[in-house]
Design a protein around this motif. Structure first.
Motif, mmCIF file in Angstrom:
data_model
loop_
_atom_site.group_PDB
_atom_site.id
_atom_site.type_symbol
_atom_site.label_atom_id
_atom_site.label_comp_id
_atom_site.label_asym_id
_atom_site.label_seq_id
_atom_site.Cartn_x
_atom_site.Cartn_y
_atom_site.Cartn_z
ATOM 1 N N GLU A 49 0.840 -1.196 0.000
ATOM 2 C CA GLU A 49 0.000 0.000 0.000
ATOM 3 C C GLU A 49 0.881 1.254 0.000
ATOM 4 N N ILE A 50 0.549 2.196 -0.863
ATOM 5 C CA ILE A 50 1.365 3.399 -1.044
ATOM 6 C C ILE A 50 0.457 4.615 -1.023
ATOM 7 N N ASP A 51 0.829 5.624 -0.236
ATOM 8 C CA ASP A 51 0.086 6.876 -0.184
ATOM 9 C C ASP A 51 0.558 7.823 -1.278
ATOM 10 N N ILE A 52 -0.412 8.397 -1.980
ATOM 11 C CA ILE A 52 -0.127 9.427 -2.990
ATOM 12 C C ILE A 52 -0.696 10.719 -2.424
ATOM 13 N N ASN A 53 0.130 11.484 -1.729
ATOM 14 C CA ASN A 53 -0.394 12.588 -0.922
ATOM 15 C C ASN A 53 0.445 13.864 -0.973
ATOM 16 N N ASN A 54 1.321 13.970 -1.987
ATOM 17 C CA ASN A 54 2.248 15.095 -2.010
ATOM 18 C C ASN A 54 2.141 15.849 -3.337
ATOM 19 N N VAL A 55 1.747 17.114 -3.286
ATOM 20 C CA VAL A 55 1.642 17.924 -4.500
ATOM 21 C C VAL A 55 3.039 18.374 -4.915
ATOM 22 N N THR A 56 3.469 17.930 -6.083
ATOM 23 C CA THR A 56 4.809 18.263 -6.578
ATOM 24 C C THR A 56 4.790 19.285 -7.712
ATOM 25 N N TRP A 57 3.617 19.629 -8.212
ATOM 26 C CA TRP A 57 3.497 20.641 -9.263
ATOM 27 C C TRP A 57 2.076 21.171 -9.273
ATOM 28 N N PRO A 58 1.868 22.465 -9.374
ATOM 29 C CA PRO A 58 2.867 23.525 -9.555
ATOM 30 C C PRO A 58 3.593 23.923 -8.273
ATOM 31 N N TYR A 59 3.182 23.331 -7.143
ATOM 32 C CA TYR A 59 3.839 23.643 -5.871
ATOM 33 C C TYR A 59 4.922 22.605 -5.585
ATOM 34 N N GLU A 60 5.752 22.895 -4.625
ATOM 35 C CA GLU A 60 6.839 21.987 -4.281
ATOM 36 C C GLU A 60 6.540 21.337 -2.934
ATOM 37 N N ASN A 61 6.032 20.096 -2.992
ATOM 38 C CA ASN A 61 5.859 19.249 -1.814
ATOM 39 C C ASN A 61 4.905 19.858 -0.785
ATOM 40 N N GLU A 62 3.672 20.075 -1.237
ATOM 41 C CA GLU A 62 2.615 20.509 -0.338
ATOM 42 C C GLU A 62 1.584 19.393 -0.186
ATOM 43 N N LYS A 63 0.828 19.448 0.898
ATOM 44 C CA LYS A 63 -0.128 18.390 1.210
ATOM 45 C C LYS A 63 -1.249 18.352 0.173
ATOM 46 N N SER A 64 -1.602 17.140 -0.240
ATOM 47 C CA SER A 64 -2.644 16.970 -1.246
ATOM 48 C C SER A 64 -4.020 17.286 -0.664
ATOM 49 N N PRO A 65 -4.895 17.934 -1.468
ATOM 50 C CA PRO A 65 -6.256 18.204 -0.993
ATOM 51 C C PRO A 65 -7.175 16.992 -1.084
ATOM 52 N N VAL A 66 -6.747 15.930 -1.767
ATOM 53 C CA VAL A 66 -7.548 14.706 -1.901
ATOM 54 C C VAL A 66 -6.697 13.502 -1.516
ATOM 55 N N LYS A 67 -7.364 12.439 -1.091
ATOM 56 C CA LYS A 67 -6.673 11.228 -0.666
ATOM 57 C C LYS A 67 -6.610 10.215 -1.816
ATOM 58 N N THR A 68 -5.452 9.621 -1.975
ATOM 59 C CA THR A 68 -5.262 8.609 -3.009
ATOM 60 C C THR A 68 -4.338 7.530 -2.474
ATOM 61 N N LYS A 69 -4.701 6.288 -2.699
ATOM 62 C CA LYS A 69 -3.841 5.169 -2.335
ATOM 63 C C LYS A 69 -3.607 4.296 -3.556
ATOM 64 N N ALA A 70 -2.398 3.772 -3.641
ATOM 65 C CA ALA A 70 -2.055 2.813 -4.688
ATOM 66 C C ALA A 70 -1.703 1.487 -4.035
ATOM 67 N N TYR A 71 -1.952 0.411 -4.741
ATOM 68 C CA TYR A 71 -1.636 -0.935 -4.275
ATOM 69 C C TYR A 71 -0.900 -1.645 -5.410
ATOM 70 N N ILE A 72 0.197 -2.346 -5.070
ATOM 71 C CA ILE A 72 0.990 -2.986 -6.113
ATOM 72 C C ILE A 72 1.492 -4.340 -5.640
ATOM 73 N N TYR A 73 1.490 -5.299 -6.563
ATOM 74 C CA TYR A 73 2.130 -6.592 -6.325
ATOM 75 C C TYR A 73 2.473 -7.179 -7.692
ATOM 76 N N GLU A 74 3.186 -8.296 -7.691
ATOM 77 C CA GLU A 74 3.556 -8.970 -8.948
ATOM 78 C C GLU A 74 3.444 -10.471 -8.771
ATOM 79 N N ASN A 75 3.238 -11.166 -9.890
ATOM 80 C CA ASN A 75 3.127 -12.628 -9.842
ATOM 81 C C ASN A 75 4.153 -13.321 -10.734
ATOM 82 N N GLY A 76 5.219 -12.607 -11.070
ATOM 83 C CA GLY A 76 6.271 -13.186 -11.901
ATOM 84 C C GLY A 76 6.067 -12.966 -13.379
ATOM 85 N N GLN A 77 4.826 -12.688 -13.778
ATOM 86 C CA GLN A 77 4.541 -12.442 -15.188
ATOM 87 C C GLN A 77 3.996 -11.043 -15.436
ATOM 88 N N SER A 78 3.380 -10.435 -14.412
ATOM 89 C CA SER A 78 2.774 -9.115 -14.570
ATOM 90 C C SER A 78 2.916 -8.308 -13.284
#
Length: 764
Positions: A49-78
């Motif tokens: 689980e990964i938080d996507i919570n940092n505004v990098t443009w047009p501002y430099e590293n400010e808190k995001s106004p919306v919440k977003t999470k990413a999830y990642i895994y692999e099975n050897g083929q994808s």
């Protein structure tokens, strides 16, 4: 006491999510998630689980106004990635059904992957809330993004009452990566683009604006110990058919239609020999342009127009051929019967090469005041080789070699380039290249439209008949970049005899020095603006003999504001040579006039709400009238409007207006209108009507040479497209073209055709 503390700590560890224990470890899970845009499979509970919570443009590293999470895994083929993008106002989500790679202005989530972890390039996979795919390759060497690259991967998106959800599966066969055993390290960034009053770039990482290399700052992720290419062969048969009618129109009379019917089978093969080495081959390929190129106006321009590459065989791993200069522009190869390409990247060694024949020979003849294209109906052989060594993340160098030859014509180019970053703020670039060229009589005949004895000598003819076959050129560049400012300087030189016929270099016989800088201001959420920039540069150019060609200074100020607005104001002052008085001599001094050009321009852009884009470019200047070798007053206007009506229908409108006056009278007025109407049935299919209309009026009384007072042309194309994936496609359509000149009272068609293309990708 110690035992109690230990037990408590162990209990705390067991209660923590997997992402906290293995921050940068991508878990291996055998199960494949169902890609339906729902994230209801249990497998996602085991993913990182990964938080996507940092505004990098047009501002430099400010808190995001919306919440977003990413999830990642692999099975050897994808790789499996899911995004849960929350939105307090889901009705404001910007998402439309579009063809792939056309939804960049929508709400997007996605992932960037530096699969070799060498900070040289990154795959980009982005998806809008309806599942429409965008993919590209970001190239750190050239600071460009190749949006024409297309991979075969799966995605789905759904909008719900809390925002939207996207799931994607990226087969590892799409990526090139190290063929090592055990855990592999890749740099990744997880992103969300949130376009409202501002377009926020929200990231899973912090981004330092003082460092212009964004790929270098991406965090590392480990895993993929069992990664394999699985299906490592793709076979794509193609069938292309067309029925064409053409006719000549001379002196106001249309000759009879000449009909031709053609059905051509073709075959493309892609073999991932290893995860880091790929072989492509093609037989009788379809290199036709399915979609009409965007219209370009060239009335007062002496250099050849640039058209981008769109063909799959050349696009695959095309970034492996990149260097600081465009020495390999594959659109020069227009009608090959076969092609073979090998590309790979092993332990910091990148290599690439292709060979292809061509049924035609298209060659740019460059000069210092203009260029011409020679197009001959004869076969040619073409080869390009590229090697790059990434010594470390600070230093890399490369070698490039190209060859084009046909009968008694040949062009060979060899090049060395290097890139060095001693600090994150400093960059040095170098490229040296040399060429050996031999033209033959057919080039002279084409340019003269007769024999040399009866030819009106021009710069292109003199360049072709010059006895000097060998030339050299070089490029030097230095940049120093800080958060708020940048300074740069470059110098390049090209001999009169240097030629890069496989590439796209339209000017030779010059040396140019450039010096400039820019200053940046960063706003905050409390300001009405979020970003502003001042830019300025000065440059001077001479020919090989030290004669002045051009001297220029320019500056502009731009600012980003509300409603995703962008405004740019600029001024330019230039001294430049006009045309040669005596075309039979290459000399500049005593053979040209020096003119002073001044111009002012404004560009405005606005995206006030979902599905609306408006842009306007205005300029007013005094420019050299290249047809008559004098100074004239030029007015330029280009409005652009893109409008979505509902989720499925899109209108794209672009009009270019250009008008020149000289010596108190009109010289010409030119209008080019490009309209495209698209109905996107779903993410797989669309129907598109494209109309390109050109209308040029000239005042013959204000020209030195005889010209037509009227030229009009009209091109139309109706295209139906169905894409299961970028290589399993069906196209069918109709196109025509007509023109009008002084001998005609209306536009008369001289070309019309019906065409069809079908291809299917078998993945083995």
């Amino acid at each position: 006491m110690l035992k109690a503390v230990t037990c408590s700590f162990a209990a705390l560890l067991l209660s923590m999510p997997v992402s906290a224990l293995n921050t940068n470890q991508i878990p291996f899970i055998q199960q494949a998630a169902k890609i339906d845009g729902l994230i209801d499979d249990n497998v996602w509970h085991q993913a990182l689980e990964i938080d996507i919570n940092n505004v990098t443009w047009p501002y430099e590293n400010e808190k995001s106004p919306v919440k977003t999470k990413a999830y990642i895994y692999e099975n050897g083929q994808s790789l499996f990635v899911a995004f849960d993008a929350k939105d307090p106002n889901p009705n404001l989500i910007r998402a439309f059904y579009r063809d792939r790679d056309r939804a960049w202005e929508d709400d997007l989530v996605g992932i960037k992957i530096d699969s070799f972890n060498n900070a040289q390039s990154a795959y980009q996979f982005f998806i809008n809330p309806l599942g429409v795919q965008q993919d590209s390759i970001e190239n750190e060497l050239t600071k460009s993004e190749n949006g024409s690259w297309n991979g075969i991967w799966d995605s789905a998106g759904t909008i719900n009452e809390d925002g939207f959800i996207v799931e994607i599966e990226i087969p590892l066969r799409v990526l090139n990566f190290s063929n090592s055993t055990g855990n592999k390290t890749m740099a990744m960034e997880f992103l969300r683009f949130f376009p409202r009053n501002e377009r926020l770039r929200i990231s899973s990482m912090t981004l330092q604006h003082a460092n212009p290399c964004w790929i270098c700052q991406m965090p590392k992720y480990q895993g993929l110990a069992k990664a394999k290419q699985s299906s490592d062969i793709a076979i794509i048969p193609t069938l292309v058919g067309n029925s064409q009618e053409t006719r000549d129109i001379e002196q106001g009379k249309a000759k009879p239609w000449q009909k031709a019917h053609n059905i051509e089978p073709g075959l493309d093969i892609k073999w991932a020999i290893t995860p880091d080495t790929t072989l492509n081959a093609t037989l009788n390929p379809d290199f036709s342009q399915v979609e009409a190129d965007t219209g370009q106006l060239s009335v007062n321009n002496s250099f050849s127009l640039f058209f981008p590459e769109k063909r799959a065989f050349f696009l695959d791993n095309s970034d492996y051929f990149s260097s600081h200069l465009n020495l390999i522009h594959t659109r020069n190869i227009s009608a090959p019967d076969y092609g073979v390409k090998l590309t790979g990247n092993k332990s910091g060694h990148t290599f690439a090469g292709f060979i292809a024949n061509d049924e035609r020979l298209n060659v740019v003849i460059p000069g210092n005041l203009g260029s011409r294209v020679v197009s001959l109906e004869r076969k040619s052989e073409n080869m390009a080789l590229r090697y790059r060594r990434d010594v470390n993340k600070a230093f890399s160098f490369g070698l490039t070699s190209t060859t084009r030859q046909s009968e008694t014509y040949k062009n060979q180019v060899a090049s060395f380039d290097a890139k060095y970053k001693p600090t994150k703020s400093d960059l040095f670039e170098l490229q040296l290249f040399g060429s050996d060229t031999q033209y033959d009589q057919q080039f002279v005949d084409y340019l003269c439209d007769s024999t040399l004895a009866n030819c009106d000598l021009t710069e292109s003819v003199l360049r072709v008949t010059d006895d000097d076959a060998r030339g050299v050129g070089y490029y030097l560049n230095y940049e120093h970049n800080q958060k708020h400012w940048k300074a740069f300087s470059s110098y390049q030189s090209r001999d009169a005899a240097v030629r890069t016929d496989m590439g796209f270099i339209t000017q030779v016989d010059f040396n140019k020095f450039v010096f400039g800088g820019e200053y940046r201001w960063y706003g905050t959420e409390q300001n009405w603006w979020n970003r502003a920039k001042w830019y300025g540069d000065w440059d001077i150019s001479h020919n090989e003999n030290g004669e002045l060609l051009e001297k220029e200074v320019q500056t502009n100020f731009s600012i980003n504001g509300p409603l995703q607005s962008f405004i740019d104001f600029g001024v330019e002052h230039r001294k430049r040579t006009g045309l040669r008085h005596d075309e039979t001599r290459i000399a500049i001094d005593g053979n040209t006039s020096l003119f002073t050009e001044n111009s002012q321009w404004t560009y405005l852009e606005l995206k006030p709400m979902a599905g609306i884009f408006a842009g306007l470019k205005l300029s007013k200047s005094n420019r050299v009238d290249l047809a008559n070798n004098r100074l004239g007053d030029l007015t330029f206007v280009r409005p652009v409007i893109n409008l979505n009506i509902g989720k499925h229908f899109e209108l794209r409108f672009r009009h270019t207006y250009e008008k020149m006056n000289a010596e108190g009278a009109d010289v010409y007025s030119a209008n080019l209108t490009d309209v495209r109407l698209t109905y996107q049935f779903n993410i797989n299919s669309y129907l598109r009507l494209a109309i390109v209309n050109t209308d040029i009026s000239r005042n013959p009384n204000n020209y030195i040479n005889e010209v037509d007072a009227t030229y009009k042309s009209l091109s139309t194309q109706l295209l139906y497209s169905y894409k299961l994936n970028p290589q399993t496609v069906f196209f069918a359509g109709y196109s025509d073209h007509g023109f009008q000149d002084d001998d005609l009272s209306k536009i008369i068609k001289d070309d019309k055709r019906i065409f069809m293309k079908f291809s299917y990708a078998w993945l083995m």
